[in-house]
Design an enzyme around this catalytic site. Structure first.
Site, PDB file in Angstrom:
ATOM      1  N   CYS A  12       0.604  71.560 -17.533  1.00 36.00           N
ATOM      2  CA  CYS A  12       0.268  71.795 -15.777  1.00 36.00           C
ATOM      3  C   CYS A  12       0.298  70.401 -15.422  1.00 36.00           C
ATOM      4  CB  CYS A  12      -1.207  71.701 -15.580  1.00 36.00           C
ATOM      5  SG  CYS A  12      -2.668  70.758 -16.519  1.00 36.00           S
ATOM      6  N   GLU A 125     -15.609  68.117 -18.394  1.00 39.35           N
ATOM      7  CA  GLU A 125     -14.761  68.193 -17.473  1.00 39.35           C
ATOM      8  C   GLU A 125     -16.438  68.234 -16.768  1.00 39.35           C
ATOM      9  OE1 GLU A 125     -12.683  70.856 -15.437  1.00 39.35           O
ATOM     10  OE2 GLU A 125     -13.343  70.511 -13.648  1.00 39.35           O
ATOM     11  N   SER A 223      -5.506  76.771 -29.388  1.00 34.38           N
ATOM     12  CA  SER A 223      -5.236  76.757 -28.123  1.00 34.38           C
ATOM     13  C   SER A 223      -6.223  78.475 -26.766  1.00 34.38           C
ATOM     14  CB  SER A 223      -4.078  75.843 -27.723  1.00 34.38           C
ATOM     15  OG  SER A 223      -4.173  76.758 -26.468  1.00 34.38           O
ATOM     16  N   ASN A 225      -6.676  78.650 -24.013  1.00 36.94           N
ATOM     17  CA  ASN A 225      -5.245  79.195 -22.919  1.00 36.94           C
ATOM     18  C   ASN A 225      -4.125  80.027 -24.239  1.00 36.94           C
ATOM     19  OD1 ASN A 225      -3.152  77.480 -22.778  1.00 36.94           O
ATOM     20  ND2 ASN A 225      -4.208  75.862 -23.280  1.00 36.94           N
TER      21      ASN A 225
END
Ligand code: F3S
Length: 279
Positions: A12, A125, A223, A225
């Site tokens: 991204c 995050e 991973s 995703n």
């Protein structure tokens, strides 16, 4: 045989930016390290390590004059302070969308104005976001958890609470939570901070898998995703997850006229190219 590569395959914007910043520093050959693994991809971390950019786990492992790269997830205010204290040079690769959340909570929260964050409390995050809040912080990962917080902290419903979400929070759960907050906390200020990069990648993969006879998903087996992309596509056609081009040898493409290809968020473009070339 036609091969179609999804437009949203791979990094991204935020990850691409962070990786490019790290490569630029590696090219300069200066003393540098990333704070935590930059992305969950050994190809990238090995390339950085080969060029002298290793990984440190905490600011205390850094030293004066070392450049420390902060990854796209961002970090809390105290981590910046610790890095400044050891005399490190900060290269801030926090994704601008995450940085925006830091600014929102910094500018709007106070001792009297608490923050509620929708997200996983153990995700870096979210830990970074909570570390930029000025007063009380509450984190909820579901509508049930939100309800529990509101029941146990009745005063929150009267206060001028600030509400934000982790960039990758579920859009559906966010909608439900927002409705609840609008009814129960009439003084709350809600900021929509979900980033749609992941969602767009999944939607495009699903659409492509409907038009294809076979899908190739490029990315790490660990991973989450990437694994999610596979599960989205395999409902519509035969789907294979490959980490590198050599794994293609075991796949039978003979009956396929339309092949779709996509890649997880931490798959570098060099690996995508390598797989496409081999195909
Ligand atoms: Fe940034 Fe969205 Fe990627 S928040 S790191 S562009 S998933």
């Amino acid at each position: 045989m036609r091969i179609t590569l999804a437009k949203t395959a791979g990094f991204c914007f935020g990850v691409d930016r962070a990786v490019n910043m790290a490569y630029e520093i590696a090219d300069k050959g200066i003393d540098a390290a990333t704070l935590g693994q930059l992305i969950h991809n050994t190809y990238v971390t090995n390339r950085l390590a080969e060029r002298g950019v290793g990984i440190i786990d905490s600011p205390s492992q850094s030293h004066e004059g070392q450049t420390v790269i902060i990854r796209a997830h961002g970090v809390s205010e105290s981590v910046y302070d610790e890095l400044i204290n050891v005399g490190a040079v900060i290269c801030d690769a926090t994704c601008p969308f995450v940085k925006k959340i830091h600014n929102i909570v910094e500018e709007n929260s106070s001792e009297d104005i608490p923050v509620m964050v929708a997200g996983d409390p153990n995700h870096p995050e979210v830990m970074g976001i909570t570390g930029h809040c000025k007063g009380e912080v509450f984190v909820f990962n579901s509508a049930e958890e939100l309800q529990k917080i509101l029941s146990e902290n009745k005063e929150l419903c009267q206060k001028r609470t600030i509400i934000v979400s982790q960039t990758t929070f579920s859009q559906n759960i966010w909608k439900i939570c927002k409705e609840k907050i609008k009814i129960d906390c009439t003084n709350a200020k809600i900021f929509d901070t979900i980033c749609f990069a992941t969602r767009k990648r999944q939607d495009e993969a699903e659409e492509l898998s409907r038009k294809s006879n076979l899908m190739i998903i490029i990315g790490g087996r660990h991973s989450s995703n990437t694994v999610k992309l596979k599960s989205v596509c395999e409902k519509n056609c035969e789907t294979y997850l490959v980490e590198r081009a050599e794994e293609l040898k075991t796949i039978n493409f003979s009956q396929c006229a339309e092949i779709g290809v996509t890649a997880g968020a931490s798959t570098p473009s060099a690996i995508i190219k390598e797989v496409l070339l081999a195909m």
